[in-house]
Structure formats: structure tokens, C-alpha cells
Design a protein around this motif. Structure first.
Motif, PDB file in Angstrom:
ATOM      1  N   ARG B 124      10.259 102.077  11.017  1.00 28.37           N
ATOM      2  CA  ARG B 124       9.791 103.408  11.405  1.00 28.37           C
ATOM      3  C   ARG B 124      10.969 104.317  11.760  1.00 28.37           C
ATOM      4  O   ARG B 124      10.801 105.514  11.950  1.00 28.37           O
ATOM      5  CB  ARG B 124       8.810 103.321  12.569  1.00 28.37           C
ATOM      6  CG  ARG B 124       9.448 103.058  13.909  1.00 28.37           C
ATOM      7  CD  ARG B 124       8.469 103.332  15.031  1.00 28.37           C
ATOM      8  NE  ARG B 124       9.163 103.328  16.314  1.00 28.37           N
ATOM      9  CZ  ARG B 124       8.574 103.512  17.481  1.00 28.37           C
ATOM     10  NH1 ARG B 124       7.281 103.718  17.538  1.00 28.37           N
ATOM     11  NH2 ARG B 124       9.264 103.487  18.589  1.00 28.37           N
ATOM     12  N   ILE B 125      12.162 103.718  11.847  1.00 24.82           N
ATOM     13  CA  ILE B 125      13.358 104.515  12.146  1.00 24.82           C
ATOM     14  C   ILE B 125      13.769 105.262  10.881  1.00 24.82           C
ATOM     15  O   ILE B 125      14.025 104.639   9.850  1.00 24.82           O
ATOM     16  CB  ILE B 125      14.517 103.610  12.608  1.00 24.82           C
ATOM     17  CG1 ILE B 125      14.065 102.748  13.792  1.00 24.82           C
ATOM     18  CG2 ILE B 125      15.753 104.421  12.938  1.00 24.82           C
ATOM     19  CD1 ILE B 125      14.923 101.538  14.045  1.00 24.82           C
ATOM     20  N   GLN B 142      15.176  91.947  14.983  1.00 24.40           N
ATOM     21  CA  GLN B 142      13.956  91.245  14.602  1.00 24.40           C
ATOM     22  C   GLN B 142      13.545  91.691  13.215  1.00 24.40           C
ATOM     23  O   GLN B 142      13.759  92.842  12.843  1.00 24.40           O
ATOM     24  CB  GLN B 142      12.787  91.550  15.536  1.00 24.40           C
ATOM     25  CG  GLN B 142      12.848  90.870  16.863  1.00 24.40           C
ATOM     26  CD  GLN B 142      13.319  91.815  17.917  1.00 24.40           C
ATOM     27  OE1 GLN B 142      13.511  92.998  17.675  1.00 24.40           O
ATOM     28  NE2 GLN B 142      13.529  91.288  19.109  1.00 24.40           N
ATOM     29  N   GLN B 185       1.759  96.453  12.191  1.00 24.57           N
ATOM     30  CA  GLN B 185       1.618  96.975  13.555  1.00 24.57           C
ATOM     31  C   GLN B 185       2.880  96.687  14.381  1.00 24.57           C
ATOM     32  O   GLN B 185       3.325  97.539  15.148  1.00 24.57           O
ATOM     33  CB  GLN B 185       0.352  96.362  14.157  1.00 24.57           C
ATOM     34  CG  GLN B 185       0.083  96.664  15.601  1.00 24.57           C
ATOM     35  CD  GLN B 185       0.429  95.471  16.434  1.00 24.57           C
ATOM     36  OE1 GLN B 185       1.529  95.359  16.957  1.00 24.57           O
ATOM     37  NE2 GLN B 185      -0.486  94.528  16.550  1.00 24.57           N
ATOM     38  N   PHE B 186       3.475  95.500  14.215  1.00 25.28           N
ATOM     39  CA  PHE B 186       4.723  95.172  14.918  1.00 25.28           C
ATOM     40  C   PHE B 186       5.808  96.188  14.563  1.00 25.28           C
ATOM     41  O   PHE B 186       6.595  96.597  15.407  1.00 25.28           O
ATOM     42  CB  PHE B 186       5.214  93.775  14.528  1.00 25.28           C
ATOM     43  CG  PHE B 186       4.457  92.636  15.170  1.00 25.28           C
ATOM     44  CD1 PHE B 186       3.718  92.827  16.334  1.00 25.28           C
ATOM     45  CD2 PHE B 186       4.503  91.357  14.634  1.00 25.28           C
ATOM     46  CE1 PHE B 186       3.029  91.771  16.928  1.00 25.28           C
ATOM     47  CE2 PHE B 186       3.826  90.301  15.222  1.00 25.28           C
ATOM     48  CZ  PHE B 186       3.086  90.511  16.362  1.00 25.28           C
ATOM     49  N   THR B 189       4.820  99.954  15.848  1.00 21.57           N
ATOM     50  CA  THR B 189       5.032 100.200  17.273  1.00 21.57           C
ATOM     51  C   THR B 189       6.520 100.186  17.611  1.00 21.57           C
ATOM     52  O   THR B 189       6.889 100.458  18.749  1.00 21.57           O
ATOM     53  CB  THR B 189       4.336  99.128  18.143  1.00 21.57           C
ATOM     54  OG1 THR B 189       4.805  97.832  17.735  1.00 21.57           O
ATOM     55  CG2 THR B 189       2.830  99.189  18.022  1.00 21.57           C
ATOM     56  N   GLY B 190       7.342  99.838  16.636  1.00 20.39           N
ATOM     57  CA  GLY B 190       8.776  99.815  16.873  1.00 20.39           C
ATOM     58  C   GLY B 190       9.254  98.541  17.551  1.00 20.39           C
ATOM     59  O   GLY B 190      10.432  98.394  17.833  1.00 20.39           O
ATOM     60  N   ASN B 191       8.349  97.618  17.836  1.00 15.92           N
ATOM     61  CA  ASN B 191       8.778  96.381  18.472  1.00 15.92           C
ATOM     62  C   ASN B 191       9.676  95.573  17.552  1.00 15.92           C
ATOM     63  O   ASN B 191      10.637  94.965  17.985  1.00 15.92           O
ATOM     64  CB  ASN B 191       7.565  95.553  18.900  1.00 15.92           C
ATOM     65  CG  ASN B 191       7.010  96.019  20.226  1.00 15.92           C
ATOM     66  OD1 ASN B 191       7.699  96.004  21.234  1.00 15.92           O
ATOM     67  ND2 ASN B 191       5.776  96.477  20.232  1.00 15.92           N
ATOM     68  N   ALA B 192       9.345  95.542  16.274  1.00 14.17           N
ATOM     69  CA  ALA B 192      10.243  94.939  15.296  1.00 14.17           C
ATOM     70  C   ALA B 192      10.990  96.070  14.599  1.00 14.17           C
ATOM     71  O   ALA B 192      10.384  97.059  14.199  1.00 14.17           O
ATOM     72  CB  ALA B 192       9.468  94.100  14.293  1.00 14.17           C
ATOM     73  N   GLU B 193      12.285  95.882  14.464  1.00 14.72           N
ATOM     74  CA  GLU B 193      13.119  96.918  13.861  1.00 14.72           C
ATOM     75  C   GLU B 193      12.717  97.154  12.406  1.00 14.72           C
ATOM     76  O   GLU B 193      12.537  98.294  11.974  1.00 14.72           O
ATOM     77  CB  GLU B 193      14.559  96.432  13.953  1.00 14.72           C
ATOM     78  CG  GLU B 193      15.602  97.480  13.903  1.00 14.72           C
ATOM     79  CD  GLU B 193      16.960  96.860  14.194  1.00 14.72           C
ATOM     80  OE1 GLU B 193      17.048  95.628  14.371  1.00 14.72           O
ATOM     81  OE2 GLU B 193      17.934  97.622  14.237  1.00 14.72           O
TER      82      GLU B 193
END
Lengths: 226, 262
Positions: B124-125, B142, B185-186, B189-193
Motif C-alpha cells: 500500500r506504500i 514481512q 487485508q494484512f 492495513t499496512g501490517n505487512a509491508e
């Protein structure tokens, strides 16, 4: 997953439950003590907040935690201090989640225990010139021992048994976040029933032992305190 | 109280209980309309975005209703083997659809490829360089994939990493989603790069960074549908599969970033 790979799963689960239980007792003691002693009119509202995980679906907690632990929440900020980007998918993240998830199971028995002996023992301690701090450690905590045993056992067992929350914030990383319940879930999903039976059967025996031990201990302590 | 008292008292209670159950059944039971049928479809998670649109189009074309259950292909297959009451199975691979036929859970001859999926390395970056080279050299924390055992898109992600020689590098950085939806979803949400997701999931998303993995790094993800034994006498189920083969549905499938055979 081979049989030899089952042990790391069990070990990780026990580590998570032990760390969580210790933290729960440390955090739960002042909360329970305050709930038992405070006369503040909104006290029960605080008690309700602490009890919320009892009724909330684990998915609600998991959803909030996923955001809170990630780069958009405080967890991401904390992780940034150590060069990470999220606390999700980490052992530390699971510990945080488990503390939230199991806190009512520790606070409630502790509060009950603190309330059970009333003000009298503490007043006696005060007349003997014990400071409130001293009275707490040498009178209240020993008297609340049954509550500590119950709280510790319940907190430990509930953490071992948690599933939905870990499924949402764990990411099933071997040795880090793949705990027992997740391993069983994956085995059932992939039709590896021999291993699933082994772990599930183990959990069944474990749970039975926990519940029956607690009943026996409570009975003994109840008798001893009378 | 004597035993005869008890039995006399329990009679009305029992009758009331039976009446209540009958009443509950009556108000909760669904009316069975013979003209407009209904089917239950077990659908691989990567197809969830299309499926809901497809369901609407199917309903307006035929009057039938379809109810979808989403999950990883492996999860759905396990449920089918356990006798789950599905009429059709839209797998994310050919192997499970074939296995369903071979094991007697699906009707032989009903199998066809309804979509061909692509996988994407997504973040998402914005402005992140994503390609084979960056996977080999960039410092990454990740990487999210779907569980390769149950999700064909996860298996394809593993194939890509193996082809690029980076599987060992990511061994302890792999975050596994239960299915491709959770994997996305991971990442979202930005939890995984970064993460390997289905092209269909990000085809309508313009932000973020992406690398559509070239075909040479993994086998094409051919997704097969089958008519399950439980749905063999359900007209709505047969109609749904016919609709899925048709040009209207196939066009919709293509719009979501899938390849189709026709």
C-alpha cells in the motif's frame, strides 16, 4: 507438519500463556484492588469495561488490535523504536492481545477475593502501625490467595485456548505466532487428522486437568480459610 | 407432590413446548418457490469480488438466487469432503476440482475453467520499487502470502519466490493468511509491508505499488468449477454453471483482472 514439529508449537503456546499470566497478575492486581476498595460512583462502569472481553466476539478485539498494532496505531509507533513496522505477527503482539483477551478472567477472581475479607483485617493492620503498602502485601495478598490461584489458572487456560484473536493478528509464523489452536485449525483444514487428533486430544486432557485441579484447589482453600 | 401430579402437570408443558417449536419452525422456515430456485456455492476467496457482482447478474438473468460461502480452496474442499451442503464448487485450482470428481463428490464432466488468475506483489506504500531485483536485495520486514497448503495463490507465491531464489531469504518473514482475502487485508492495513495477492483484488485499486508477476515465474492459476453431487438435481445450480460459462459472466470475470479461455 511432522510429529517432531509439534513440540515447538506446544512450547510456544506454553511460553505465551506463562508470559501472559504473569503480566495479567501484575496488571490485574491494582485494577482488582481499586475495584474492590474504591467508592467512586463510576466504579462499576470501569468494571464493565474490564469485563468487556467476556462478551465481545474475538473478531472485534482482533479487528481493533490489528489496527492498533499496525503502522496506523500506537503499536506501529512502538515497533518503529525497534526498527519494525508493526507489532502484529510478533510474539509481543500476541502477548498484548492475550492480556486484553483474558484480563476479566484474572481481575474478577482477584476482586472477589479482595472483597471477601472486608475492611476489618486492614483496619487491624493499621492499628498495628502497618503502612497501607505493608498491609497490602502482608495482609491483603496472602488473604486473597484463592483468588490468585483461580485467576492464574483461568488466565493461563484461557490464553492457551484462544483462537480467533490469534488467527486475526498472528499470521501463523512457526516459532513466533503459530500456537496450538492455530496448528490444530490448519491440520483440520488440510485433512491431516492424525496430527490434529494428537493435539486436540492433548488439549482435551489438559483442559480437564485444569478444571478439575481448580475445583479441588478451591475446595481445599475454602475449607482452610474457614 | 406425587408422581401422577408431575405427569399431569408436564403434559401441557410438553404440548406448549411442541407448539412453540412448530411456531418457530414456521416463522423461520424459508418458503420454497419452485420457479425461482436457490443454490449454495463454495467459492475460493480470490473470486469474492467478482462473485457478488456475478450473483446479481445471475439473479436478474434467471431469477435464481445464489448464496456464496468464501474460503480458501483447501478449506472449502475439506468442508465438501465432510458433506457440506454446497451445490457447486468454484476452486482456485484444477487439482481440488479434479479431486472432488475423483473422490465422488462432484459430477464428472461438469468441470471447466471459469477464470485464470494472476498474482501480484503488492504494497500500500506508493512509489515502492517492486520487482525480481528488489525481492532479492531490498531490506524487507514481512511478506504476506496465503497459506500455500490450502490456498493456490499461496502456492503460486511460493513458486515465484523459489524461481527467484529468495525463498530461504524470506523463510522467517513469511506471514500466512488463512486465505487470499486475509492476506490482502494484512497488506491493506499496512501490517505487512508487501504481499503476494490476487490481481483481481487490486485491479480496481489505483494507489499503492505493484508488480504483476510475469508468467515465467509461476504456473498459470487455472481455476475450475464443478457441479457437486448435492447440486446435481438442483436446476439453479446447473443454471449457475451455464451462466458462469456464458459471455456475460466471462466478460465480468475479465473486467476483474482474470484471464478467460474464450
Amino acid at each position: 507438519m511432522e510429529i517432531s514439529e509439534l513440540w515447538p508449537v506446544v512450547r510456544l503456546t506454553l511460553e505465551l500463556a506463562i508470559v501472559t499470566t504473569i503480566l495479567l497478575l501484575v496488571i490485574g492486581t491494582p485494577i482488582a484492588w481499586w475495584l474492590a476498595r474504591s467508592r467512586w460512583r463510576w466504579r462499576e462502569a470501569v468494571a464493565a469495561v474490564v469485563a468487556l472481553p467476556l462478551v465481545l466476539p474475538p473478531t472485534v478485539l482482533g479487528f481493533y488490535l490489528l489496527i492498533a498494532l499496525g503502522p496506523d496505531g500506537p503499536g506501529g509507533w512502538i515497533a518503529g523504536l525497534f526498527g519494525g513496522r508493526t507489532l502484529a505477527f510478533t510474539f509481543q503482539g500476541l502477548v498484548i492481545g492475550s492480556v486484553f483477551y483474558s484480563i476479566p478472567f484474572v481481575v474478577q477472581p482477584l476482586r472477589n477475593a479482595f472483597e471477601s475479607f472486608g475492611d476489618r483485617p486492614l483496619e487491624v493492620a493499621a492499628t498495628l502501625r502497618a503502612s497501607p503498602w505493608d498491609a497490602f502485601w502482608s495482609v491483603a495478598v496472602p488473604l486473597a490467595r484463592p483468588g490468585y490461584v483461580t485467576g492464574a489458572v483461568l488466565g493461563f487456560a484461557h490464553t492457551v485456548g484462544e483462537f480467533g484473536l490469534v488467527l486475526m493478528i498472528g499470521g501463523s509464523i512457526p516459532g513466533e505466532t503459530r500456537v496450538l489452536s492455530i496448528a490444530i485449525f490448519e491440520m483440520v483444514e488440510t485433512l491431516r487428522w492424525a496430527e490434529a487428533h494428537l493435539l486436540a486430544g492433548g488439549m482435551l486432557v489438559f483442559s480437564f486437568l485444569v478444571v478439575s485441579t481448580m475445583m479441588i484447589v478451591e475446595k481445599r482453600m475454602g475449607r482452610a480459610s474457614q | 407432590m406425587t408422581s401422577s401430579d408431575t405427569s399431569r402437570n408436564s403434559q401441557p408443558v410438553l404440548r406448549d413446548f411442541c407448539l412453540s417449536v412448530a411456531f418457530l419452525l414456521a416463522i423461520t422456515g424459508r418458503p420454497i418457490d419452485s420457479a425461482a430456485g436457490e443454490l449454495k456455492a463454495a467459492v475460493a476467496a480470490n473470486f469474492s469480488g467478482v462473485a457478488n457482482n456475478l450473483g446479481v447478474a445471475f439473479n436478474s438473468a434467471t431469477g435464481h438466487r445464489v448464496r456464496f460461502s468464501f474460503g480458501s480452496t483447501g478449506q472449502l474442499y475439506a468442508q465438501i469432503v465432510q458433506g457440506a451442503p454446497f451445490d457447486v464448487f468454484l476452486s482456485a485450482d484444477q487439482a481440488r476440482a479434479q479431486a472432488a470428481v475423483d473422490e465422488g463428490w462432484a459430477i464428472s464432466g461438469s468441470q471447466f475453467t471459469y477464470a485464470t488468475g494472476r498474482i501480484v506483489l503488492y504494497s500500500r506504500i506508493p512509489g515502492l520499487r517492486l520487482d525480481a531485483e528488489s525481492l532479492r536485495t531490498a531490506p524487507l520486514q514481512q511478506i504476506a502470502i496465503a497459506n500455500p497448503i490450502t490456498a493456490p495463490y499461496g502456492a503460486a507465491a511460493v513458486q515465484v519466490m523459489r524461481a527467484l531464489g529468495v525463498l530461504e531469504r524470506f523463510e522467517d518473514k513469511l506471514v500466512r493468511g488463512v486465505n487470499i482475502t486475509q492476506t490482502y487485508q494484512f497488506v491493506a492495513t499496512g501490517n505487512a509491508e508487501i504481499g503476494f495477492v490476487a490481481l483481481s483484488q487490486v485491479s480496481r485499486e489505483s494507489s499503492g505499488s505493484r508488480w504483476i508477476v510475469p508468467h515465467k515465474f509461476h504456473r498459470a492459476i487455472a481455476q475450475d468449477a464443478v457441479l457437486l453431487v448435492g447440486g446435481s438435481s438442483n436446476a439453479a445450480a446447473r443454471a449457475f454453471l451455464a451462466f458462469l460459462r456464458g459471455s456475460e459472466a466471462q466478460e465480468l470475470v475479465e473486467q476483474h483482472g482474470y484471464g478467460t479461455k474464450g
